[in-house]
Design a protein around this motif. Structure first.
Motif, PDB file in Angstrom:
ATOM      1  N   ILE A 107       0.844  -1.185   0.000  1.00  0.00           N
ATOM      2  CA  ILE A 107       0.000   0.000   0.000  1.00  0.00           C
ATOM      3  C   ILE A 107       0.884   1.241   0.000  1.00  0.00           C
ATOM      4  N   ASP A 108       0.276   2.377  -0.358  1.00  0.00           N
ATOM      5  CA  ASP A 108       1.017   3.634  -0.359  1.00  0.00           C
ATOM      6  C   ASP A 108       0.755   4.407   0.937  1.00  0.00           C
ATOM      7  N   ALA A 109       1.307   5.606   1.052  1.00  0.00           N
ATOM      8  CA  ALA A 109       1.187   6.409   2.267  1.00  0.00           C
ATOM      9  C   ALA A 109      -0.256   6.825   2.543  1.00  0.00           C
ATOM     10  N   ALA A 110      -1.093   6.856   1.518  1.00  0.00           N
ATOM     11  CA  ALA A 110      -2.505   7.194   1.697  1.00  0.00           C
ATOM     12  C   ALA A 110      -3.352   5.947   1.947  1.00  0.00           C
ATOM     13  N   ARG A 111      -2.694   4.814   2.151  1.00  0.00           N
ATOM     14  CA  ARG A 111      -3.334   3.529   2.421  1.00  0.00           C
ATOM     15  C   ARG A 111      -4.169   3.015   1.241  1.00  0.00           C
ATOM     16  N   ARG A 112      -3.705   3.326   0.042  1.00  0.00           N
ATOM     17  CA  ARG A 112      -4.308   2.780  -1.174  1.00  0.00           C
ATOM     18  C   ARG A 112      -3.454   1.592  -1.624  1.00  0.00           C
ATOM     19  N   ARG A 113      -4.110   0.565  -2.113  1.00  0.00           N
ATOM     20  CA  ARG A 113      -3.389  -0.608  -2.599  1.00  0.00           C
ATOM     21  C   ARG A 113      -2.561  -0.219  -3.819  1.00  0.00           C
ATOM     22  N   PHE A 114      -1.351  -0.782  -3.913  1.00  0.00           N
ATOM     23  CA  PHE A 114      -0.482  -0.580  -5.064  1.00  0.00           C
ATOM     24  C   PHE A 114      -1.263  -0.948  -6.316  1.00  0.00           C
ATOM     25  N   ASN A 115      -1.306  -0.066  -7.292  1.00  0.00           N
ATOM     26  CA  ASN A 115      -2.163  -0.260  -8.457  1.00  0.00           C
ATOM     27  C   ASN A 115      -1.799  -1.471  -9.308  1.00  0.00           C
ATOM     28  N   ARG A 116      -0.619  -2.022  -9.153  1.00  0.00           N
ATOM     29  CA  ARG A 116      -0.236  -3.213  -9.929  1.00  0.00           C
ATOM     30  C   ARG A 116      -0.300  -4.495  -9.099  1.00  0.00           C
ATOM     31  N   ALA A 117      -0.661  -4.397  -7.827  1.00  0.00           N
ATOM     32  CA  ALA A 117      -0.670  -5.574  -6.949  1.00  0.00           C
ATOM     33  C   ALA A 117      -1.810  -6.523  -7.310  1.00  0.00           C
ATOM     34  N   ASN A 118      -1.524  -7.805  -7.219  1.00  0.00           N
ATOM     35  CA  ASN A 118      -2.559  -8.823  -7.386  1.00  0.00           C
ATOM     36  C   ASN A 118      -3.477  -8.802  -6.167  1.00  0.00           C
ATOM     37  N   THR A 119      -4.653  -9.356  -6.330  1.00  0.00           N
ATOM     38  CA  THR A 119      -5.610  -9.480  -5.231  1.00  0.00           C
ATOM     39  C   THR A 119      -6.055 -10.931  -5.149  1.00  0.00           C
ATOM     40  N   GLY A 120      -6.688 -11.293  -4.043  1.00  0.00           N
ATOM     41  CA  GLY A 120      -7.197 -12.649  -3.936  1.00  0.00           C
ATOM     42  C   GLY A 120      -7.522 -13.050  -2.518  1.00  0.00           C
ATOM     43  N   VAL A 121      -8.209 -14.170  -2.385  1.00  0.00           N
ATOM     44  CA  VAL A 121      -8.671 -14.637  -1.075  1.00  0.00           C
ATOM     45  C   VAL A 121      -7.532 -15.026  -0.145  1.00  0.00           C
ATOM     46  N   GLU A 122      -6.367 -15.373  -0.684  1.00  0.00           N
ATOM     47  CA  GLU A 122      -5.237 -15.774   0.162  1.00  0.00           C
ATOM     48  C   GLU A 122      -4.548 -14.581   0.826  1.00  0.00           C
ATOM     49  N   LEU A 123      -4.805 -13.389   0.348  1.00  0.00           N
ATOM     50  CA  LEU A 123      -4.151 -12.200   0.872  1.00  0.00           C
ATOM     51  C   LEU A 123      -4.473 -12.023   2.351  1.00  0.00           C
ATOM     52  N   GLU A 124      -3.426 -11.824   3.177  1.00  0.00           N
ATOM     53  CA  GLU A 124      -3.635 -11.709   4.619  1.00  0.00           C
ATOM     54  C   GLU A 124      -3.337 -10.329   5.188  1.00  0.00           C
ATOM     55  N   PHE A 125      -2.293  -9.667   4.715  1.00  0.00           N
ATOM     56  CA  PHE A 125      -1.889  -8.405   5.325  1.00  0.00           C
ATOM     57  C   PHE A 125      -1.403  -7.411   4.289  1.00  0.00           C
ATOM     58  N   SER A 126      -1.437  -6.133   4.663  1.00  0.00           N
ATOM     59  CA  SER A 126      -0.923  -5.033   3.851  1.00  0.00           C
ATOM     60  C   SER A 126       0.231  -4.383   4.604  1.00  0.00           C
ATOM     61  N   ALA A 127       1.185  -3.853   3.842  1.00  0.00           N
ATOM     62  CA  ALA A 127       2.321  -3.140   4.429  1.00  0.00           C
ATOM     63  C   ALA A 127       2.806  -2.104   3.425  1.00  0.00           C
ATOM     64  N   PRO A 128       3.513  -1.081   3.884  1.00  0.00           N
ATOM     65  CA  PRO A 128       4.044  -0.084   2.951  1.00  0.00           C
ATOM     66  C   PRO A 128       4.931  -0.747   1.893  1.00  0.00           C
ATOM     67  N   GLY A 129       4.689  -0.370   0.646  1.00  0.00           N
ATOM     68  CA  GLY A 129       5.477  -0.934  -0.442  1.00  0.00           C
ATOM     69  C   GLY A 129       5.452  -0.071  -1.694  1.00  0.00           C
ATOM     70  N   VAL A 130       5.027   1.170  -1.562  1.00  0.00           N
ATOM     71  CA  VAL A 130       4.957   2.084  -2.696  1.00  0.00           C
ATOM     72  C   VAL A 130       5.864   3.274  -2.417  1.00  0.00           C
ATOM     73  N   ASP A 131       6.730   3.571  -3.377  1.00  0.00           N
ATOM     74  CA  ASP A 131       7.695   4.667  -3.240  1.00  0.00           C
ATOM     75  C   ASP A 131       8.566   4.514  -1.991  1.00  0.00           C
ATOM     76  N   VAL A 132       9.108   3.317  -1.842  1.00  0.00           N
ATOM     77  CA  VAL A 132      10.041   3.003  -0.751  1.00  0.00           C
ATOM     78  C   VAL A 132      11.451   3.343  -1.234  1.00  0.00           C
ATOM     79  N   TYR A 133      12.199   4.063  -0.434  1.00  0.00           N
ATOM     80  CA  TYR A 133      13.575   4.408  -0.807  1.00  0.00           C
ATOM     81  C   TYR A 133      14.458   3.219  -0.453  1.00  0.00           C
ATOM     82  N   ALA A 134      15.124   2.649  -1.450  1.00  0.00           N
ATOM     83  CA  ALA A 134      15.879   1.416  -1.236  1.00  0.00           C
ATOM     84  C   ALA A 134      17.156   1.403  -2.070  1.00  0.00           C
TER      85      ALA A 134
END
Length: 116
Positions: A23-50
């Motif tokens: 998800i991004d800082a506004a708590r929106r799901r990453f627009n390219r992320a897959n979805t599905g019933v197995e999904l359990e948790f969300s975490a920051p993963g958009v515009d991460v400095y790495a």
């Protein structure tokens, strides 16, 4: 996965794996992320400095959200929660719910928190 598909990619879809989305800082799901019933948790993963092959920069994807959940799972293990069920329960206990219902195919149970 980051394919915009309505199915969680393997190996995240395996029952013994904790499936994570970004998800991004506004708590929106990453627009390219897959979805599905197995999904359990969300975490920051958009515009991460790495770190990158040449210096560092901003990156996005579920691969950058997964290590955050891994680190929190390790904290739960260090606190004595050794089973996968206990770790999942500990993570669920402190999530910030996102989306409809207690669990949904876009965010799972919600945004993981640092509490243990």
């Amino acid at each position: 996965g980051n394919d915009r598909r309505p199915v969680v990619a393997w190996p995240a879809a395996a029952p013994e794996v904790i499936a994570v989305t970004a998800i991004d800082a506004a708590r929106r799901r990453f627009n390219r992320a897959n979805t599905g019933v197995e999904l359990e948790f969300s975490a920051p993963g958009v515009d991460v400095y790495a770190a990158r092959s040449r210096g560092a920069g901003y990156v996005s994807g579920t691969s950058f959200a997964a290590p955050i959940v891994t680190a929190l799972a390790a904290r739960h293990m260090a606190a004595g929660r050794g089973s996968a069920a206990a770790i999942r329960s500990g993570l669920r206990a402190s999530v910030e719910p996102l989306g409809p219902g207690a669990r949904n195919t876009d965010f799972g149970y919600g945004l993981v928190q640092g509490g243990c």
